[in-house]
Design a protein around this motif. Structure first.
Motif, PDB file in Angstrom:
ATOM      1  N   UNK A  94      72.862 -88.065  -3.143  1.00 16.42           N
ATOM      2  CA  UNK A  94      73.327 -88.940  -4.224  1.00 16.42           C
ATOM      3  C   UNK A  94      72.151 -89.717  -4.804  1.00 16.42           C
ATOM      4  N   UNK A  95      70.941 -89.258  -4.534  1.00 17.79           N
ATOM      5  CA  UNK A  95      69.704 -89.836  -5.085  1.00 17.79           C
ATOM      6  C   UNK A  95      69.597 -91.337  -4.810  1.00 17.79           C
ATOM      7  N   UNK A  96      69.928 -91.737  -3.601  1.00 22.43           N
ATOM      8  CA  UNK A  96      69.828 -93.145  -3.227  1.00 22.43           C
ATOM      9  C   UNK A  96      68.361 -93.559  -3.252  1.00 22.43           C
ATOM     10  N   UNK A 101      68.450 -98.773  -7.850  1.00 20.59           N
ATOM     11  CA  UNK A 101      69.699 -98.795  -7.082  1.00 20.59           C
ATOM     12  C   UNK A 101      70.835 -99.322  -7.960  1.00 20.59           C
ATOM     13  N   UNK A 102      71.966 -98.607  -7.913  1.00 21.73           N
ATOM     14  CA  UNK A 102      73.151 -99.052  -8.627  1.00 21.73           C
ATOM     15  C   UNK A 102      74.219 -99.376  -7.597  1.00 21.73           C
ATOM     16  N   UNK A 103      74.977-100.427  -7.849  1.00 21.49           N
ATOM     17  CA  UNK A 103      75.923-100.822  -6.795  1.00 21.49           C
ATOM     18  C   UNK A 103      77.014 -99.773  -6.599  1.00 21.49           C
ATOM     19  N   UNK A 104      77.383 -99.020  -7.695  1.00 23.19           N
ATOM     20  CA  UNK A 104      78.405 -97.970  -7.516  1.00 23.19           C
ATOM     21  C   UNK A 104      77.941 -96.925  -6.500  1.00 23.19           C
ATOM     22  N   UNK A 105      76.660 -96.519  -6.623  1.00 15.73           N
ATOM     23  CA  UNK A 105      76.115 -95.524  -5.704  1.00 15.73           C
ATOM     24  C   UNK A 105      76.087 -96.069  -4.279  1.00 15.73           C
ATOM     25  N   UNK A 106      75.694 -97.342  -4.153  1.00 16.81           N
ATOM     26  CA  UNK A 106      75.596 -97.953  -2.830  1.00 16.81           C
ATOM     27  C   UNK A 106      76.974 -98.039  -2.168  1.00 16.81           C
ATOM     28  N   UNK A 107      77.979 -98.462  -2.951  1.00 16.17           N
ATOM     29  CA  UNK A 107      79.338 -98.560  -2.394  1.00 16.17           C
ATOM     30  C   UNK A 107      79.830 -97.171  -1.981  1.00 16.17           C
ATOM     31  N   UNK A 108      79.569 -96.155  -2.832  1.00 25.03           N
ATOM     32  CA  UNK A 108      79.972 -94.790  -2.494  1.00 25.03           C
ATOM     33  C   UNK A 108      79.271 -94.340  -1.204  1.00 25.03           C
ATOM     34  N   UNK A 109      77.993 -94.697  -1.071  1.00 20.00           N
ATOM     35  CA  UNK A 109      77.235 -94.307   0.121  1.00 20.00           C
ATOM     36  C   UNK A 109      77.855 -94.912   1.385  1.00 20.00           C
ATOM     37  N   UNK A 147      88.579 -98.127  -0.324  1.00 20.74           N
ATOM     38  CA  UNK A 147      87.725 -97.567  -1.386  1.00 20.74           C
ATOM     39  C   UNK A 147      88.529 -97.338  -2.669  1.00 20.74           C
ATOM     40  N   UNK A 148      89.774 -96.855  -2.507  1.00 17.62           N
ATOM     41  CA  UNK A 148      90.632 -96.629  -3.670  1.00 17.62           C
ATOM     42  C   UNK A 148      90.929 -97.925  -4.409  1.00 17.62           C
ATOM     43  N   UNK A 149      91.209 -99.001  -3.629  1.00 13.50           N
ATOM     44  CA  UNK A 149      91.487-100.299  -4.256  1.00 13.50           C
ATOM     45  C   UNK A 149      90.243-100.777  -5.020  1.00 13.50           C
ATOM     46  N   UNK A 150      89.071-100.571  -4.395  1.00 10.36           N
ATOM     47  CA  UNK A 150      87.809-100.924  -5.053  1.00 10.36           C
ATOM     48  C   UNK A 150      87.660-100.146  -6.369  1.00 10.36           C
ATOM     49  N   UNK A 151      87.901 -98.813  -6.334  1.00 10.83           N
ATOM     50  CA  UNK A 151      87.750 -97.987  -7.543  1.00 10.83           C
ATOM     51  C   UNK A 151      88.687 -98.470  -8.646  1.00 10.83           C
ATOM     52  N   UNK A 152      89.906 -98.837  -8.254  1.00 11.61           N
ATOM     53  CA  UNK A 152      90.918 -99.255  -9.227  1.00 11.61           C
ATOM     54  C   UNK A 152      90.537-100.582  -9.874  1.00 11.61           C
TER      55      UNK A 152
END
Ligand SMILES: [Zn+2]
Length: 269
Positions: A94-96, A101-109, A147-152
């Motif tokens: 995911x190119x961490x 650094x983007x927080x979306x990538x970090x949260x996904x990681x 994670x779903x609640x976060x995405x929403x």
């Protein structure tokens, strides 16, 4: 700068790795995994902090228990190294990177690591006992739920209906497995495999899961052929036992799911 980050990720992976072996050993026998200190299964001696440093302790102790000299299986070392490597590859997929650094990538990681951990423990227990542990799955569902609640809320994901569908299906299957099959004393393995697939659909999406199922089917075919060959070569060895041996379908699902998820991440990120 980035390789400091990746060394750190490797260390986290190795720590998780030593936790996986402990979880795979203790969960099926209903032993506490968070409070009881680690001990040597041979001499029962409680391990000190410096006996439990992943990889390093193994090398310094020469692969033996400090107290009774019992050999520690090399498998533990390999698992720690392997899970360190997988965490690093997942981060790279995911190119961490510290620079952008983007927080979306970090949260996904972070949720990805929890997902991989859940899948690894399920795979390990299934390989040893051909059983899907529901408490581990439940832990996974809670993580994915958060994670779903976060995405929403944060990322305004509008594809929520698919999550709802898979969650409802999972609950129905779970009710069927616990409420009906267990009470009737019937085998719930197939139903539990379906719940595992629902869990995979929630976090790794449909495309990954289609490939996961295809590769698992191929693995099952190869497994059966090898099994048959083994039996025909060893006619006198436990013939009946081998034929009745169940195939750890969950184990194959888990390994292909993680591999494909990481491969597809390399393409889309
Ligand atoms: Zn010992």
């Amino acid at each position: 700068m980035d390789y400091i980050l990746y060394v750190l990720i490797f260390i986290i992976g190795a720590l998780f790795g030593s936790f996986f072996t402990l979880a795979v050993y203790r969960i099926p026998i209903r032993q506490d995994i968070t409070h009881t200190r680690s001990y040597c299964p041979k001499c029962n001696h409680k391990l000190k902090f410096w006996d439990m440093i992943p990889i390093i302790s193994y090398i310094f102790l020469g692969g033996k228990c400090r107290y009774c000299n019992e050999r520690i299986r090399i498998r533990y070392l390999l698992l720690e190294v392997l899970s360190g490597i997988i965490f690093v590859v997942f981060g790279a997929s995911i190119k961490l990177s510290i620079a952008n650094i983007q927080y979306q990538t970090l949260v996904y990681f972070i949720f990805g690591i929890l997902y991989i951990a859940t899948i690894f423990i399920i795979a390990g227990i299934d390989k040893e006992n051909v059983k899907i542990e529901k408490p581990v799955l439940l832990f996974g569902f809670i993580c994915v739920g958060i994670y779903m609640i976060y995405l929403y809320i944060v990322e305004n994901d509008t594809n929520m209906y698919r999550y709802v569908i898979y969650l409802i299906l999972s609950c129905l299957l779970l009710l069927f497995s616990i409420g009906y099959l267990r009470k009737k004393g019937k085998d719930s393995y197939t139903t539990d495999i379906l719940i595992l697939i629902m869990f995979m659909l929630l976090f790794t999406y449909e495309v990954v899961c289609i490939y996961t199922v295809i590769i698992t089917l191929i693995a099952i075919v190869i497994h059966s052929i090898l099994n048959k060959l083994y039996i025909s070569k060893n006619r006198f060895v436990k013939k009946i036992k081998m034929e009745n041996e169940k195939i750890p379908v969950g184990f194959y699902l888990c390994i292909s799911n993680i591999t494909i998820m990481i491969l597809i991440n390399f393409i889309i990120f």
